[in-house]
Design an enzyme around this catalytic site. Structure first.
Site, PDB file in Angstrom:
ATOM      1  N   CYS A   1      -3.368   8.545   7.149  1.00 47.49           N
ATOM      2  CA  CYS A   1      -3.981   7.207   7.148  1.00 47.49           C
ATOM      3  C   CYS A   1      -3.064   6.210   7.857  1.00 47.49           C
ATOM      4  O   CYS A   1      -1.878   6.444   8.003  1.00 47.49           O
ATOM      5  CB  CYS A   1      -4.193   6.704   5.717  1.00 47.49           C
ATOM      6  SG  CYS A   1      -5.358   7.665   4.756  1.00 47.49           S
TER       7      CYS A   1
ATOM      8  N   THR B   1       0.845  -1.190   0.000  1.00 47.57           N
ATOM      9  CA  THR B   1       0.000   0.000   0.000  1.00 47.57           C
ATOM     10  C   THR B   1       0.877   1.235   0.000  1.00 47.57           C
ATOM     11  O   THR B   1       1.943   1.263   0.595  1.00 47.57           O
ATOM     12  CB  THR B   1      -1.034   0.003   1.147  1.00 47.57           C
ATOM     13  OG1 THR B   1      -2.083   0.933   0.799  1.00 47.57           O
ATOM     14  CG2 THR B   1      -0.444   0.415   2.487  1.00 47.57           C
TER      15      THR B   1
ATOM     16  N   HIS C   1      -5.883  -0.457   4.723  1.00 48.12           N
ATOM     17  CA  HIS C   1      -5.437   0.945   4.617  1.00 48.12           C
ATOM     18  C   HIS C   1      -6.634   1.828   4.978  1.00 48.12           C
ATOM     19  O   HIS C   1      -7.488   2.079   4.141  1.00 48.12           O
ATOM     20  CB  HIS C   1      -4.951   1.209   3.187  1.00 48.12           C
ATOM     21  CG  HIS C   1      -4.459   2.612   2.935  1.00 48.12           C
ATOM     22  ND1 HIS C   1      -3.444   2.872   2.029  1.00 48.12           N
ATOM     23  CD2 HIS C   1      -4.809   3.815   3.441  1.00 48.12           C
ATOM     24  CE1 HIS C   1      -3.220   4.182   1.994  1.00 48.12           C
ATOM     25  NE2 HIS C   1      -4.044   4.776   2.834  1.00 48.12           N
TER      26      HIS C   1
END
Lengths: 207, 158
Positions: free
Chosen positions: B28, B22, B45
């Site tokens: 995040c 990712t 994620h």
């Protein structure tokens, strides 16, 4: 008002205001740099939050980004973005160096990019203020050099209203310096808060 | 070996010798859940701490995203006590423009990840969180290692 309910009339109104803003911003930047600049027609974007990293496309390169909050009758933020290599070329011009001379971003380089953002944001906002008959002021700028996806998501998640995070709104303008050997482009995102957007639409007589 | 890309607000599953990837974690948080016995796992994620508005995508949120990820693995035959977690991300960018940097989304995302994992009894065996910069992660399902790369802080393995 919900972002996904914005209609074409709303979007066109915002686009018109942004067009006036970006025109003034380009003129100011052009005068500051002593170079001619082409500016695009602004694009108004309403997208799902998950699409935010890809506002500029699938690729998310390292960028130099300067964020400025604005406040007054409308609140929100302006994000000025340059691909990392283009930001270095820009600093070369601004600090009267040879193309390619700037290699990293020290205090001097960062402060010159912040200065650019300051000029761009201030002139953009003052033109919009005048057009809409409202008062808007920019904050001090904040700089980062990082992955575009991380920058964009952080800008949206950290600052936008907690209860309105299904959709994201922005007005995108791109511009480039016309006389450079290498295409030197930058992007400006205006991201009004929901209340700010409503106020703009009211001033335009669209709400 | 195949690389499986996990986009923002997604959770994906992989097995040895896959690598779950990712990119662009800012505020995040990426949560890698590893089944140490079966050498497989999932990568989440997520964007925000809590789903406060009945959003139909649970994986946008730490809660319930992490619980759903654990449930997913258990439904596929993993035993909860075999699961371990690594968390990455949760930075605070442009802190000087935040009204309240102490409650920035990045920090709250890290807190919720730690809290939910503790409640679920899944131990955190590695972390690379906080700071003011973005990160990407590659979760190797053969070794359970997570390679974290960032433009600012280089590379490290947790």
């Amino acid at each position: 008002m919900r972002l996904k309910d914005l209609n074409k009339l709303h979007l066109d109104g915002i686009k018109e205001a942004a067009n006036i803003g970006s025109g003034h911003a380009a003129t100011a930047l052009s005068q500051m740099m002593g170079k001619s600049i082409m500016v695009s027609v602004p694009e108004v974007k309403v997208l799902k939050l998950e699409e935010v990293p890809y506002i500029f496309g699938e690729k998310t390169p390292v960028v130099a980004a300067v964020l400025t909050n604005f406040f007054g009758d409308i609140t929100g933020r302006n994000l000025l973005v340059f691909p990392e290599d283009k930001a270095r070329l820009l600093v070369d011009i601004l600090l009267a160096k040879n193309p390619g001379e700037t290699v990293g971003f020290g205090e001097m380089e960062i402060s010159s990019l912040k200065e650019i953002a300051n000029i761009v944001s201030s002139s953009y906002l003052s033109a919009i203020s005048e057009f809409l008959g409202i008062m808007v002021l920019p904050s001090v700028p904040s700089f980062t050099l990082d992955d575009l996806a991380a920058v964009l998501t952080s800008v949206y998640l950290q600052f936008t209203d907690e209860d309105d995070r299904e959709y994201a709104f922005c007005v995108e303008t791109s511009f480039y310096f016309t006389e450079e050997a290498v295409k030197l482009e930058g992007y400006l995102l205006m991201i009004p808060d929901k209340m700010g957007l409503e106020r703009m639409l009211k001033s335009l007589g669209l709400l | 070996m195949k690389k499986i890309f996990v986009k923002i607000g997604e959770m994906k599953y992989g097995e040895t010798p896959d690598i779950l990837v990712t990119m662009g974690l800012g505020s995040c948080v990426g949560v890698a859940i590893y089944d140490v016995r079966k050498k497989r796992g999932a990568l989440l994620h997520f964007l925000l701490p809590e789903n406060t508005r009945d959003d139909d995508n649970p994986f946008k949120y730490g809660n319930p995203g992490i619980r759903e990820t654990l449930k997913f693995l258990v439904n596929r035959g993993s035993i909860k006590s075999d699961l371990e977690a690594k968390i990455v991300g949760g930075s605070v960018m442009f802190a000087q423009l935040l009204k309240n940097p102490d409650s920035a989304i990045g920090k709250r995302n890290i807190e919720i990840a730690r809290k939910i994992l503790e409640q679920e009894g899944v131990s955190i065996t590695g972390e690379d969180v906080g700071g003011d910069y973005g990160r990407s992660m590659e979760f190797n399902l053969e070794s359970g290692e997570v390679r974290v790369t960032s433009y600012k802080a280089g590379e490290k393995v947790i």
